[in-house]
Scaffold this active site. Structure first.
Site, mmCIF file in Angstrom:
data_model
loop_
_atom_site.group_PDB
_atom_site.id
_atom_site.type_symbol
_atom_site.label_atom_id
_atom_site.label_comp_id
_atom_site.label_asym_id
_atom_site.label_seq_id
_atom_site.Cartn_x
_atom_site.Cartn_y
_atom_site.Cartn_z
ATOM 1 N N ASP A 222 -13.415 39.904 6.021
ATOM 2 C CA ASP A 222 -12.827 40.930 6.890
ATOM 3 C C ASP A 222 -11.489 40.529 7.495
ATOM 4 O OD1 ASP A 222 -15.138 42.383 6.372
ATOM 5 O OD2 ASP A 222 -16.167 41.611 8.145
ATOM 6 N N GLU A 223 -10.730 39.734 6.764
ATOM 7 C CA GLU A 223 -9.432 39.278 7.273
ATOM 8 C C GLU A 223 -8.354 40.354 7.152
ATOM 9 O OE1 GLU A 223 -11.182 37.751 4.873
ATOM 10 O OE2 GLU A 223 -11.652 35.704 5.485
ATOM 11 N N LYS B 248 -7.973 41.988 3.850
ATOM 12 C CA LYS B 248 -7.550 41.873 2.450
ATOM 13 C C LYS B 248 -7.159 43.242 1.866
ATOM 14 C CE LYS B 248 -11.562 39.944 1.666
ATOM 15 N NZ LYS B 248 -12.053 39.675 3.040
ATOM 16 N N GLY C 10 -16.234 45.326 2.175
ATOM 17 C CA GLY C 10 -15.735 46.578 2.732
ATOM 18 C C GLY C 10 -14.266 46.353 3.021
ATOM 19 N N HIS C 11 -13.398 46.918 2.187
ATOM 20 C CA HIS C 11 -11.959 46.694 2.328
ATOM 21 C C HIS C 11 -11.299 47.975 2.828
ATOM 22 C CE1 HIS C 11 -12.043 43.083 -0.699
ATOM 23 N NE2 HIS C 11 -12.847 42.936 0.332
ATOM 24 N N THR D 106 -25.871 41.704 3.708
ATOM 25 C CA THR D 106 -25.518 43.119 3.830
ATOM 26 C C THR D 106 -26.599 44.011 3.212
ATOM 27 O OG1 THR D 106 -24.312 43.036 1.744
ATOM 28 C CG2 THR D 106 -23.031 42.629 3.752
ATOM 29 N N GLN E 248 -14.972 38.827 0.470
ATOM 30 C CA GLN E 248 -15.542 37.848 1.420
ATOM 31 C C GLN E 248 -14.458 36.833 1.817
ATOM 32 O OE1 GLN E 248 -17.821 38.513 -1.634
ATOM 33 N NE2 GLN E 248 -18.137 40.239 -0.308
ATOM 34 N N THR F 83 -22.389 33.875 0.907
ATOM 35 C CA THR F 83 -22.704 34.881 -0.108
ATOM 36 C C THR F 83 -23.017 34.143 -1.411
ATOM 37 O OG1 THR F 83 -22.038 37.004 -1.055
ATOM 38 C CG2 THR F 83 -20.304 35.314 -0.842
ATOM 39 N N SER G 106 -2.617 40.351 14.548
ATOM 40 C CA SER G 106 -1.867 39.661 15.593
ATOM 41 C C SER G 106 -1.806 40.534 16.847
ATOM 42 C CB SER G 106 -0.446 39.372 15.119
ATOM 43 O OG SER G 106 -0.444 39.000 13.763
ATOM 44 N N SER H 142 0.749 40.911 9.975
ATOM 45 C CA SER H 142 0.287 42.290 10.091
ATOM 46 C C SER H 142 0.099 42.611 11.567
ATOM 47 C CB SER H 142 -1.022 42.445 9.313
ATOM 48 O OG SER H 142 -1.563 43.720 9.523
HETATM 49 P P1 GDP Z 1 -11.226 43.085 4.470
HETATM 50 O O1 GDP Z 1 -12.670 43.080 4.185
HETATM 51 O O2 GDP Z 1 -10.612 41.718 4.437
HETATM 52 O O3 GDP Z 1 -10.447 44.054 3.624
HETATM 53 O O4 GDP Z 1 -11.079 43.574 5.977
HETATM 54 P P2 GDP Z 1 -11.862 44.838 6.640
HETATM 55 O O5 GDP Z 1 -11.234 46.073 6.142
HETATM 56 O O6 GDP Z 1 -13.324 44.686 6.505
HETATM 57 O O7 GDP Z 1 -11.566 44.564 8.173
HETATM 58 C C1 GDP Z 1 -10.286 44.519 8.677
HETATM 59 C C2 GDP Z 1 -10.157 45.596 9.748
HETATM 60 O O8 GDP Z 1 -8.966 45.370 10.487
HETATM 61 C C3 GDP Z 1 -10.005 47.011 9.180
HETATM 62 O O9 GDP Z 1 -10.553 47.914 10.093
HETATM 63 C C4 GDP Z 1 -8.495 47.185 9.095
HETATM 64 O O10 GDP Z 1 -8.104 48.537 9.156
HETATM 65 C C5 GDP Z 1 -8.045 46.436 10.319
HETATM 66 N N1 GDP Z 1 -6.732 45.779 10.234
HETATM 67 C C6 GDP Z 1 -6.156 45.142 9.183
HETATM 68 N N2 GDP Z 1 -5.003 44.555 9.570
HETATM 69 C C7 GDP Z 1 -4.851 44.812 10.882
HETATM 70 C C8 GDP Z 1 -3.873 44.460 11.859
HETATM 71 O O11 GDP Z 1 -2.901 43.756 11.604
HETATM 72 N N3 GDP Z 1 -4.087 44.898 13.143
HETATM 73 C C9 GDP Z 1 -5.175 45.653 13.486
HETATM 74 N N4 GDP Z 1 -5.297 46.036 14.759
HETATM 75 N N5 GDP Z 1 -6.110 46.005 12.590
HETATM 76 C C10 GDP Z 1 -5.957 45.585 11.316
HETATM 77 P P1 IMO Z 2 -15.299 41.525 2.820
HETATM 78 O O1 IMO Z 2 -14.871 41.495 1.357
HETATM 79 C C1 IMO Z 2 -17.758 39.784 5.952
HETATM 80 C C2 IMO Z 2 -21.639 38.146 4.765
HETATM 81 C C3 IMO Z 2 -22.867 38.853 5.262
HETATM 82 C C4 IMO Z 2 -23.842 37.687 5.346
HETATM 83 C C5 IMO Z 2 -23.457 36.852 4.141
HETATM 84 C C6 IMO Z 2 -24.313 37.106 2.913
HETATM 85 O O2 IMO Z 2 -15.296 42.866 3.420
HETATM 86 O O3 IMO Z 2 -14.546 40.508 3.576
HETATM 87 P P2 IMO Z 2 -24.491 39.086 1.149
HETATM 88 O O4 IMO Z 2 -24.706 40.555 1.347
HETATM 89 O O5 IMO Z 2 -23.226 38.757 0.439
HETATM 90 O O6 IMO Z 2 -25.673 38.397 0.544
HETATM 91 O O7 IMO Z 2 -24.373 38.497 2.653
HETATM 92 O O8 IMO Z 2 -22.106 37.176 3.845
HETATM 93 N N1 IMO Z 2 -20.679 39.015 4.040
HETATM 94 C C7 IMO Z 2 -19.512 39.431 4.545
HETATM 95 N N2 IMO Z 2 -18.988 39.250 5.776
HETATM 96 N N3 IMO Z 2 -17.057 40.433 5.000
HETATM 97 C C8 IMO Z 2 -17.563 40.581 3.759
HETATM 98 O O9 IMO Z 2 -16.851 41.089 2.730
HETATM 99 C C9 IMO Z 2 -18.865 40.111 3.497
HETATM 100 N N4 IMO Z 2 -19.677 40.110 2.420
HETATM 101 C C10 IMO Z 2 -20.773 39.423 2.761
HETATM 102 O O10 IMO Z 2 -22.648 39.452 6.513
HETATM 103 O O11 IMO Z 2 -23.564 36.938 6.493
HETATM 104 MG MG MG Z 3 -14.464 43.781 5.010
#
Ligand code: GDP
Ligand code: IMO
Ligand code: MG
Length: 418
Positions: free
Chosen positions: A13-14, A16, A40-41, A129, A220, A235, A328, A407
């Protein structure tokens, strides 16, 4: 040309999805190499907010081929609902989505095994998940799995039934009640048949030879990697740079830039150690301001300060060449920002990521002054507050890698390229 890789350096969830979408216009192909619908991207542009689970984050840009590589596990029911949502937004998927015939399928009983296994673990559950990821990869490495290419075989249904039967036997060890829902799965299987099944290794290597640019999109993060993550709270795939080679069929020498993406602080969803976690007002504020709720499961994410011990480890494992810092802006209103620079374990200070992150770790923090103003409207690096630039410089010095993208918001536009 080379394949550039973008991957997470923390626990996922960085951001990506957002950054892949931003970088896509520089590429010809975007390819997912591991994971599945546990990902979840999130993408935000114009008035659209979208969460992708299986489909690469380059899908909304024109003239880009998106590939789901052999390292990915696909739930036909989930990808089918992604097809529907994206098609409703006016995107023609058929001229830009290719699926590896070697990718493995998640079948309904994989999800049931995931749930039963988690329920049986009680307090020691992984916090999966519940998308069937672990069981699907177990069948892959156990050489029982079903691959996308098999969908086209006349005996597919029979092979499916054989695997299902094995799963039903396996489930007998758990005291777990379930019903097997197969309708969406088989609808998804039919839907998948409309797309070209390819050997991603040929498609990508031929593209590289033709001087095309490829971006590999990780799911991940490094600390969830099956080998180097915080095992067993990880994972079931290789989330690191090497995973791009095995998950797409490309050679190590064809890897170019390695973009390592991290949040300006840290989050984790699910169980497992998290040394810099803030179970207090600071953590609650990070969660509220950063909207830290899972994009796949909606679960509240655990929050804490940036951890340099872990970040440096991730940079090393992946050979990161460029850093990308996201979210940030979430730190805009913090008077003081902390970063863990070492761990104190029973009175001994260490700066190398240990074999196990035990509860007795006390992070050693360095404090930074906050900037107390909104950075979301800023588009030029030089206009960022001096305090934030100092924070970034510290990270660059510690890791030895430049921060190339900052970002400052979830939208495509809210991005500063240095
Ligand atoms: P991913 O799994 O690495 O693609 O990240 P996720 O989409 O799961 O989680 C990132 C969350 O932060 C999402 O809700 C994005 O819309 C949000 N996001 C991404 N970059 C930024 C940022 O620079 N600032 C803020 N406030 N939100 C961001
Ligand atoms: P994105 O791509 C954050 C975590 C789950 C759990 C562990 C194992 O959006 O960054 P799994 O369902 O893979 O067997 O779960 O990994 N996890 C994530 N946490 N972002 C994800 O993907 C994740 N995918 C799995 O919460 O702790
Ligand atoms: Mg995510």
């Amino acid at each position: 040309m080379k394949t550039d890789v973008l991957l997470g350096l923390q626990w996922g969830d960085e951001g990506k999805g957002k950054v892949v979408d931003v970088l896509t216009p520089q590429y010809d192909i975007v390819a997912r190499f591991q994971g599945g619908p546990n990902a979840g991207h999130s993408l935000e542009f114009d008035d659209i907010e979208m969460v992708l689970h299986t489909i690469p984050s380059g899908i909304f840009r024109e003239n880009i081929i998106n590939i789901i590589g052999n390292g990915v596990v696909i739930d036909p029911a989930i990808i089918n609902s992604e097809f529907e949502t994206i098609t409703k937004l006016g995107v023609n998927l058929f001229d830009k989505l290719l699926i590896s015939r070697k990718a493995h399928l998640i079948i309904p009983t994989h999800r049931i095994i995931d749930a039963a296994s988690e329920a049986s673990k009680g307090k020691t559950k992984i916090g999966s998940t519940l998308k069937g990821i672990g069981p699907a990869y177990m069948d892959k490495t156990g050489r029982n799995g079903l691959r996308v290419g098999e969908i086209l075989e006349p005996n597919f249904k029979q092979r499916y039934e054989t695997l299902k039967k094995k799963h039903i036997e396996f489930l007998k060890q758990f005291d777990y009640k379930y019903t097997i829902e197969e309708k969406d799965f088989f609808e998804g299987v039919e839907s998948l048949k409309r797309f070209p099944f390819v050997d991603s290794e040929f498609v990508i290597n031929q593209a590289l030879q033709q001087n095309k640019k490829v971006l590999a999109e990780g799911a991940q993060g490094t600390l969830l990697d099956i080998d180097f993550g915080t095992y067993p709270y990880v994972t079931s795939s290789s989330t690191i740079c090497a995973g791009a080679c095995t998950g797409l069929g490309i050679a190590p020498k064809s890897i170019g830039e390695v973009y390592g993406i991290f949040k300006a602080y840290c989050t984790r969803v699910g169980s497992g150690p998290f040394p810099t976690e803030q179970i207090n007002e600071t953590g609650e504020k990070l969660r509220a301001v950063g909207h830290e709720f899972g994009a796949t499961t909606g679960r509240p994410r655990r929050t804490g300060w940036l951890d340099m011990v872990a970040l440096k480890y991730s940079v090393m494992i992946n050979g990161v060449t460029q850093l990308i810092m996201t979210k940030s802006d979430v730190l805009d209103t913090f008077e003081t920002i902390k970063v863990a620079v070492a761990y104190n374990i029973n009175g001994k200070e260490i700066s190398e990521f240990p074999y196990e992150l035990s509860d007795s770790i006390q992070p050693v923090y360095k404090e930074f002054r906050g900037w107390n103003r909104s950075i979301a409207p800023i588009r030029k690096y030089g206009e960022l507050p001096a305090e934030l630039r100092e924070y970034i410089l510290f990270i660059e010095n510690e890791t030895g890698v430049p921060v190339k993208i900052v970002s400052v918001g979830p939208n495509r536009e809210e991005t500063i390229i240095k």
